[in-house]
Design an enzyme around this catalytic site. Structure first.
Site, mmCIF file in Angstrom:
data_model
loop_
_atom_site.group_PDB
_atom_site.id
_atom_site.type_symbol
_atom_site.label_atom_id
_atom_site.label_comp_id
_atom_site.label_asym_id
_atom_site.label_seq_id
_atom_site.Cartn_x
_atom_site.Cartn_y
_atom_site.Cartn_z
ATOM 1 N N ASP A 472 0.831 -1.201 0.000
ATOM 2 C CA ASP A 472 0.000 0.000 0.000
ATOM 3 C C ASP A 472 0.875 1.264 0.000
ATOM 4 O OD1 ASP A 472 -2.314 1.529 0.149
ATOM 5 O OD2 ASP A 472 -3.107 0.508 1.909
ATOM 6 N N ASP A 542 -10.554 2.136 -3.660
ATOM 7 C CA ASP A 542 -11.148 1.883 -2.347
ATOM 8 C C ASP A 542 -12.663 1.891 -2.422
ATOM 9 O OD1 ASP A 542 -8.994 1.363 -0.795
ATOM 10 O OD2 ASP A 542 -8.794 3.382 0.024
#
Ligand code: DGJ
Length: 750
Positions: A472, A542
């Protein structure tokens, strides 16, 4: 496929029957671009397509000039591909042809630059043209590779200072492409967090238009890719160009319309905040750009980009392997979990048919929220008292693979790493450091930092049986500066940061070749071709809301293959939009990506678990087509009222296809509709099975490939039925209400 050199005309013709590029040494020694695009016949000189007897811009009027390596200050006032500053401060260099080589295959780019590759000499041919600027001693090598089976050319530029004095590279585009007219529309892929890569399609006008990033990563705001299409080009017909950049940092992608009505496309490192000094003897290389041409519409263009990115940019053991169906705990638990809860989730996931369990953020340091512990890559003994290895082994003993989340480029101010090495953080000494998500960015331009993180993460990955890593990156770079670079080299910082990231990827992928890496950056903030060289899949966004995902996956599919797009079914109400879409609808959307779940499976009812089991089984049976087939967009969520979307995937030989049609809101009394599909065998008969839920399909019917492509699949109106649903005379579940979908499974009959 070949690259022909005609010494009399001083022309090169790169051709493979699918596309042609014709370059020439112009009479003044400059490199001209005579043609790029539609395939042209071999054995013919094309000098008449270029400027007549071009000897520079002296007293020149009224004739456009196509240049392969445009530079400023010599009369071509369009945007340059290269700007180099000489020791006297002038920015006038004049690259003239010196030599060339035609090579079988494709040499790798120097250093850590990700690039497409050929697996053998027959797959591609490469033209390297050397150009020199005599006064400075600058040697430039332009590299163009044409692939045998695709209308794609890879382009990059290397430079070396062979002169006696220091030079500074101020602009170094990976590609420029001069097109002889301006009858194009520009499509870029823009958005923000949770709504990445929305196609923005506009006419081009005189001057510059385009997108870029100065965020230290490619960003969710704009993607390092663009499309030029004719105004009349559709998904299935017409001419278009696509360009993608294999780079994950600052970039620029734009089109300029010149005053002679020409178009210059350019893509590469963003020239702002960039300067790369070249001492005598030093060299520099740009990232690679891939340029694809299609004469058959946008879906064909995408199919070429998908092929090159999936098969010749991605690499490693997972490139061609079936990607596992995963369950990620993030939206199911956020930071609130412990060993027992994860094992319970994994057990439930296994019962769903899931193949890989991914433990997301929160397993290390004292990470109970996002304001601490990044950099302290040691399992939290409160949550995981038996350690990460014990957890991974227990999850694996259930018959699952085990995956782990990391964010290696970041550090929290509240962390042991920051307390020990505050100087390892990006920022200008003496100035405030802007925090974002309560975190700072490690200085990956400093090799000592990369060494440390490679060691720390390496220990984690070696200390437990880990099959998958989600890497990430949750903030952009501010106060860009590295104390390890001298003042006159700070212009290298952004590039060096990205190269540091690639260095860590190289070390980890070499040391752990069995691990499937998935890149992620607050969702899709670093979704680019450069990342795909290291991590064959990426977290698309997301935003897991199925309706939003129709748009996000549609936009992402212009450049990127389904095998690269992580797509998960999450809980409702959706955490990003609050929308409640039915479970089967969510799954039917997520299947057009690398399929998975992101919820707490222990919270599902028995009915929901049964539904999920059916979904996983449906996907697993069709995974090879869905992950590696040819993707075609059929009906856009960006057109009309956006209520309907349709797309399909077909196997290369047309023997199997999965077609999806989605309708978000039900309209009263809808008419009967037809959805023509593509990529089938027109002479074959197909068994067509339609699923409107994963419970049971409608009865299979037989149709001709010709009919399915010319007339289409029937999108039937909802049958009359009692409010709330019902079952039709033939036993199938009736389609009525919001969020309906149809998945058609087409099999060629013998
Ligand atoms: C952002 C990612 O996109 C999410 O999927 C999740 O991993 C969080 N970060 C964790 O902090």
């Amino acid at each position: 496929m070949s690259i022909d050199w005609d010494p009399a005309a001083r022309e090169w013709h790169l051709r493979n029957g699918l596309t042609s590029w014709v370059l020439a040494v112009l009479p003044n020694g400059w490199l001209g671009q005579l043609h790029a695009g539609a395939p042209l016949a071999a054995g013919t000189a094309y000098g008449h397509l270029g400027p007549r007897d071009f000897r520079g811009f002296d007293n020149r009027v009224g004739e456009p000039v196509g240049l392969a390596l445009p530079v400023p200050g010599l009369g071509d006032f369009r945007v340059p591909g290269l700007v180099v500053e000489a020791a006297d401060g002038s920015q006038v260099v004049e690259p003239r042809y010196a030599a060339h080589r035609i090579l079988a295959g494709k040499p790798p780019l120097p250093g850590l630059l990700p690039a497409s590759y050929a697996e053998d000499g027959a797959e591609a041919d490469t033209l390297e043209v050397d150009l020199r600027d005599e006064p400075t001693g600058l040697l430039l090598t332009l590299s163009l590779t044409i692939f045998r089976d695709l209308p794609v050319v890879a382009r990059s530029l290397r430079m070396a200072n062979l002169g006696p004095a220091r030079l500074v590279v101020r602009t170094a585009m990976s590609a420029t492409l001069d097109l002889p007219d301006d009858d194009w529309r520009l499509v870029t892929f823009s958005g923000a967090w949770a709504r990445e890569r929305m196609p923005v399609d506009r006419p081009i006008v005189p001057g510059r238009q385009g997108v870029g990033s100065l965020r230290g990563g490619s960003g969710n705001e704009h993607n390092p890719s663009l499309v030029l299409r004719r105004p009349w080009t559709t998904e299935s017909a017409g001419e278009c160009w696509g360009a993608v950049l294999a780079w994950s940092g600052n970039f620029l992608a734009e089109a300029e319309v010149g005053h002679f009505g020409t178009t210059r496309l350019r893509i590469g490192l963003h020239p702002e905040q960039f300067a790369w000094p070249l001492e005598p003897g030093a060299s520099f290389a740009t990232p690679e750009a891939l340029l694809a041409w299609s004469g058959g519409g946008l879906s064909a263009l995408s199919a070429s980009l998908h092929e090159i990115l999936r098969r010749r940019m991605a690499r490693g053991a997972w490139r061609d392997a079936d990607r596992p169906v995963l369950l990620n705990n993030w939206e199911g638990t956020y930071f609130d979990f412990d060993h027992e809860r994860i094992v319970a989730m994994a057990r439930a996931a296994r019962a769903m048919g899931v193949e890989l369990f991914v433990l997301d953020d929160g397993w290390f340091g004292a990470r109970d929220s996002d304001d601490r512990s990044l950099g302290d890559w040691v399992a939290d003994p409160r949550k995981l008292p038996h350690g990460l290895g014990a957890l991974a082994r227990e999850v694996r003993s259930l018959g699952l693979l085990f995956g782990l989340w990391i964010e290696p480029e970041m550090v929290s101010a509240d962390s042991d790493l920051f307390r020990a090495h505050p100087d390892w953080t990006i920022g200008v000494p003496g100035r405030h450091r802007t925090e974002s998500r309560q975190q700072l960015v490690l200085d990956f331009a400093n090799p000592a930092v990369v060494d440390h993180i490679a060691g720390a993460i390496g220990e984690v990955l070696a200390g437990a049986p880990i099959d998958y890593v989600k890497w990430d990156w949750n903030r952009f770079i501010t106060e860009p500066f590295s104390p390890t670079l001298p003042p006159d080299r700070q212009g290298e910082f952004s590039c060096r940061y990205t190269l540091g990231v690639y260095d860590l990827y190289r070390r980890l992928t070499e040391r752990f070749p069995h691990i499937l890496f998935e890149s992620c950056a607050s969702g899709g903030a670093r979704f680019d071709a450069g990342m795909l060289a290291w991590a064959p899949q990426a977290w698309t966004s997301d935003d897991t809301d199925a309706v939003e995902r129709l748009r996000i996956q549609w936009g992402s599919s212009f450049a990127y293959p389904l095998s690269s797009m992580g797509a998960h079914v999450s809980a409702v109400p959706n955490h990003q939009t609050g929308r409640t879409a039915p479970l089967d609808f969510r799954a039917a959307v997520a299947m057009f990506g690398v399929f998975g779940y992101e919820l707490d499976p222990t919270a599902l009812s028995a009915d929901e678990l049964a539904a999920v089991r059916r979904q996983v089984a449906f996907y697993a049976e069709r995974r090879q087509v869905l992950q590696r087939g040819r993707f075609t967009r059929l009906r856009s969520p960006f057109e009309g009222d956006g209520n309907e979307t349709a797309w399909m995937v077909a196997s290369a030989d047309g023997s199997r296809a999965i077609v999806a049609h989605y309708r978000v809101l039900q309209r009263p009394w809808p008419h009967r509709d037809r959805l023509p599909v593509r990529g089938l065998d027109p002479r074959a008969r197909y068994a067509v099975t339609c699923w409107t839920s994963f419970e049971a399909p409608m009865p299979t019917v037989e149709r001709g490939g010709d009919e399915l492509m010319a007339v289409g699949l029937g999108i039937e109106p909802p049958d009359p039925m009692p409010a709330g649903g019902g079952t039709g005379a033939d036993g199938h579940r009736l389609v009525r209400g919001d969020f309906s979908f149809r998945l058609f499974d087409l099999r060629r009959l013998p």
